[in-house]
Enzyme design. Structure first.
Site, PDB file in Angstrom:
ATOM      1  N   PHE A 184       3.263  41.664 -40.025  1.00 13.73           N
ATOM      2  CA  PHE A 184       3.408  42.100 -41.412  1.00 13.73           C
ATOM      3  C   PHE A 184       2.776  43.470 -41.574  1.00 13.73           C
ATOM      4  O   PHE A 184       1.607  43.668 -41.246  1.00 13.73           O
ATOM      5  CB  PHE A 184       2.743  41.121 -42.392  1.00 13.73           C
ATOM      6  CG  PHE A 184       2.955  41.517 -43.824  1.00 13.73           C
ATOM      7  CD1 PHE A 184       4.141  41.215 -44.466  1.00 13.73           C
ATOM      8  CD2 PHE A 184       1.991  42.221 -44.519  1.00 13.73           C
ATOM      9  CE1 PHE A 184       4.359  41.605 -45.790  1.00 13.73           C
ATOM     10  CE2 PHE A 184       2.196  42.615 -45.842  1.00 13.73           C
ATOM     11  CZ  PHE A 184       3.385  42.298 -46.475  1.00 13.73           C
ATOM     12  N   ASP A 195      -2.766  48.238 -36.898  1.00 12.29           N
ATOM     13  CA  ASP A 195      -2.802  47.935 -38.326  1.00 12.29           C
ATOM     14  C   ASP A 195      -4.019  47.049 -38.571  1.00 12.29           C
ATOM     15  O   ASP A 195      -3.982  45.841 -38.326  1.00 12.29           O
ATOM     16  CB  ASP A 195      -1.496  47.241 -38.739  1.00 12.29           C
ATOM     17  CG  ASP A 195      -1.473  46.878 -40.223  1.00 12.29           C
ATOM     18  OD1 ASP A 195      -2.555  46.837 -40.850  1.00 12.29           O
ATOM     19  OD2 ASP A 195      -0.375  46.619 -40.745  1.00 12.29           O
ATOM     20  N   LYS A 227      -6.864  47.068 -47.846  1.00  8.82           N
ATOM     21  CA  LYS A 227      -7.482  45.834 -48.367  1.00  8.82           C
ATOM     22  C   LYS A 227      -8.975  45.935 -48.714  1.00  8.82           C
ATOM     23  O   LYS A 227      -9.309  46.326 -49.813  1.00  8.82           O
ATOM     24  CB  LYS A 227      -7.196  44.666 -47.407  1.00  8.82           C
ATOM     25  CG  LYS A 227      -5.718  44.293 -47.404  1.00  8.82           C
ATOM     26  CD  LYS A 227      -5.453  42.832 -47.115  1.00  8.82           C
ATOM     27  CE  LYS A 227      -4.090  42.390 -47.595  1.00  8.82           C
ATOM     28  NZ  LYS A 227      -2.964  42.704 -46.715  1.00  8.82           N
TER      29      LYS A 227
HETATM   30  C1  LIG Z   1      -1.715  43.452 -46.725  1.00  6.30           C
HETATM   31  C2  LIG Z   1      -1.232  44.081 -45.478  1.00  6.30           C
HETATM   32  C3  LIG Z   1      -0.388  45.208 -45.498  1.00  6.30           C
HETATM   33  C4  LIG Z   1       0.165  45.781 -46.777  1.00  6.30           C
HETATM   34  O1  LIG Z   1      -0.804  46.232 -47.637  1.00  6.30           O
HETATM   35  P1  LIG Z   1      -0.407  46.506 -49.190  1.00  6.30           P
HETATM   36  O2  LIG Z   1      -1.660  47.065 -49.772  1.00  6.30           O
HETATM   37  O3  LIG Z   1      -0.019  45.184 -49.760  1.00  6.30           O
HETATM   38  O4  LIG Z   1       0.722  47.463 -49.206  1.00  6.30           O
HETATM   39  C5  LIG Z   1      -0.037  45.774 -44.298  1.00  6.30           C
HETATM   40  N1  LIG Z   1      -0.490  45.282 -43.133  1.00  6.30           N
HETATM   41  C6  LIG Z   1      -1.302  44.207 -43.075  1.00  6.30           C
HETATM   42  C7  LIG Z   1      -1.775  43.721 -41.762  1.00  6.30           C
HETATM   43  C8  LIG Z   1      -1.686  43.565 -44.242  1.00  6.30           C
HETATM   44  O5  LIG Z   1      -2.466  42.478 -44.186  1.00  6.30           O
END
Ligand SMILES: *Cc1c(COP(=O)(O)O)cnc(C)c1O
Length: 398
Positions: free
Chosen positions: A141, A225, A254
């Site tokens: 994700f 990420d 986050k």
């Molecule tokens: C939450 C998340 C995203 C996206 O972040 P947003 O602030 O919702 O755009 C991308 N990568 C990972 C691993 C995430 O947990």
């Protein structure tokens, strides 16, 4: 349920919020530390922290005063001007990531935006058009905007929005798939050190080390990420620091500002030279309010030793769940305070609903996984309360 002139709040939600969001079960009003209260005055123990966001819990004085003090000075100035909080945060990020002098930081406003910047960074590593492929993992994700969505390894999320941005290939999270896919035409490999949205899934042993070796050999960027895994959550500032590797870039969001929207791309070494002036930007990105909030959150994490706390409390929670010896618990995954509980039956939604009823917030990222990501400030009493509620819920279901 609270009655308002416009009907119940749930009806108002459905009548006014875009259908892309499903209607929540609870409307929250305020919070303090690891607790939140709904509009009916019911108290909940928050073991999700807005999905790994509220690093300091709710209404932490360090964050409250940073936001209010900065709001009274400057909230926004545009990228035509520099501000002290922006520089201080960039410098702090270079330090805590270990990127050091060669590090550079780009600020956006969300995780997806951090990954959009990472996507553009990957395109800049094209070697005169020879590197056309970007590798990402199935079940990953990376966010909901079109570039981040193209990177995301869940076909069901992408499908309604085809065609995708070109050039991304999704490979299985195995050593074999990585070896097979890597080549001189790969611009970048983007990987979550632990797949949070997939249910807190760890990578195979040795994966990140091999990913570093192969990307280096083939001139591809290794982009991590760390949006969910970063900022102390797994027991180090960033999860890659628990492995013997240095990536070319990481994305952060986050937890970094404890709930104030901000995202960042941090580059290491030569990857810091890829962007040229004018190639990327954002009106709000790096604004003094969000950067002051983030700098205060990171300073407080450091001052209070919350990275170590994440490790200690994480082990405590893991041990507590294992000692429940519930037939419903198959395995406990993740690191530090990013914990996935794999269930033996597809009842995660029911577990999460019963926890909520009993005053505990956790979540079910899929049918058979429970995710736990409490604020990094979580203490003994809260771990005990979690243990009592969670074991009762598991007993009720098995
Ligand atoms: C939450 C998340 C995203 C996206 O972040 P947003 O602030 O919702 O755009 C991308 N990568 C990972 C691993 C995430 O947990």
């Amino acid at each position: 349920m609270i009655q308002t002139p416009g009907g119940t709040w749930q009806r108002r939600f459905g009548d006014s919020l875009m259908g892309s969001l499903s209607t929540p079960k609870v409307m929250l009003e305020r919070g303090e530390g690891c607790q939140v209260w709904d509009v009916d005055g019911k108290r909940y123990l928050d073991f999700l922290a807005g999905i790994a966001v509220n690093a300091l819990g709710h209404a932490h004085p360090a964050l409250v005063s940073a936001i209010s003090e900065q709001a009274a000075k400057l909230v926004h100035v545009s990228n035509y001007f520099a501000t002290e909080p922006q520089l201080a945060l960039a410098e702090r990020l270079k330090r805590i990531t270990g990127a050091g002098d060669r590090g550079r930081v780009y600020f956006g406003n969300s995780g997806a935006e951090a990954n959009e910047a990472a996507f553009k960074l990957a395109r800049l590593n094209s070697d005169g058009g020879r590197r056309t492929r970007i590798l990402a993992l199935t079940n990953s994700f990376h966010g909901r905007t079109m570039g981040a969505l193209a990177l995301t390894g869940k076909a069901a999320l992408r499908e309604p929005f085809l065609p995708m941005v070109e050039g991304v290939e999704h490979i299985d999270s195995t050593i074999d798939a990585l070896e097979y896919a890597m080549g001189d035409d790969v611009a970048a490999l983007i990987v979550e050190p632990i797949k949070g949205e997939a249910g807190v899934l760890d990578l195979p042993h040795g994966y990140l080390e091999l990913a570093r070796e192969l990307t280096e050999e083939h001139g591809a960027l290794l982009i991590l990420d760390e949006i969910q895994t970063g900022v102390g959550r797994t027991g180090s500032w960033f999860t890659f620091q628990q492995f013997d590797i240095v990536p070319d870039a990481i994305t952060v969001a986050k937890g970094i500002a404890g709930g104030v929207p901000i995202g960042a791309l941090v580059t290491f070494g030569d990857a810091s030279d890829l962007f040229e002036a004018g190639q990327h930007g954002s009106t709000f990105g790096g604004n003094p309010l969000a950067t002051a909030a983030a700098d205060a959150v990171l300073a407080e994490i450091e001052r209070s030793g919350l990275v170590l706390n994440a490790l200690v409390r994480g082990d405590q929670i893991r041990a507590a769940v294992e000692s429940m010896e519930s037939p419903l618990v198959d395995e406990v995954r993740g690191r530090g305070l990013l914990i996935g509980i794999g269930l033996t039956q597809p009842v995660a939604a029911e577990v999460s609903a019963r926890c909520l009823e009993a005053g505990l917030i956790v979540n079910a990222p899929n049918d058979s996984s429970i995710r736990i990501a409490p604020p990094l400030v979580v203490g003994d009493a809260e771990v005990d309360e979690f243990t009592a509620i969670f074991s009762t819920v598991l007993k009720g279901l098995s």
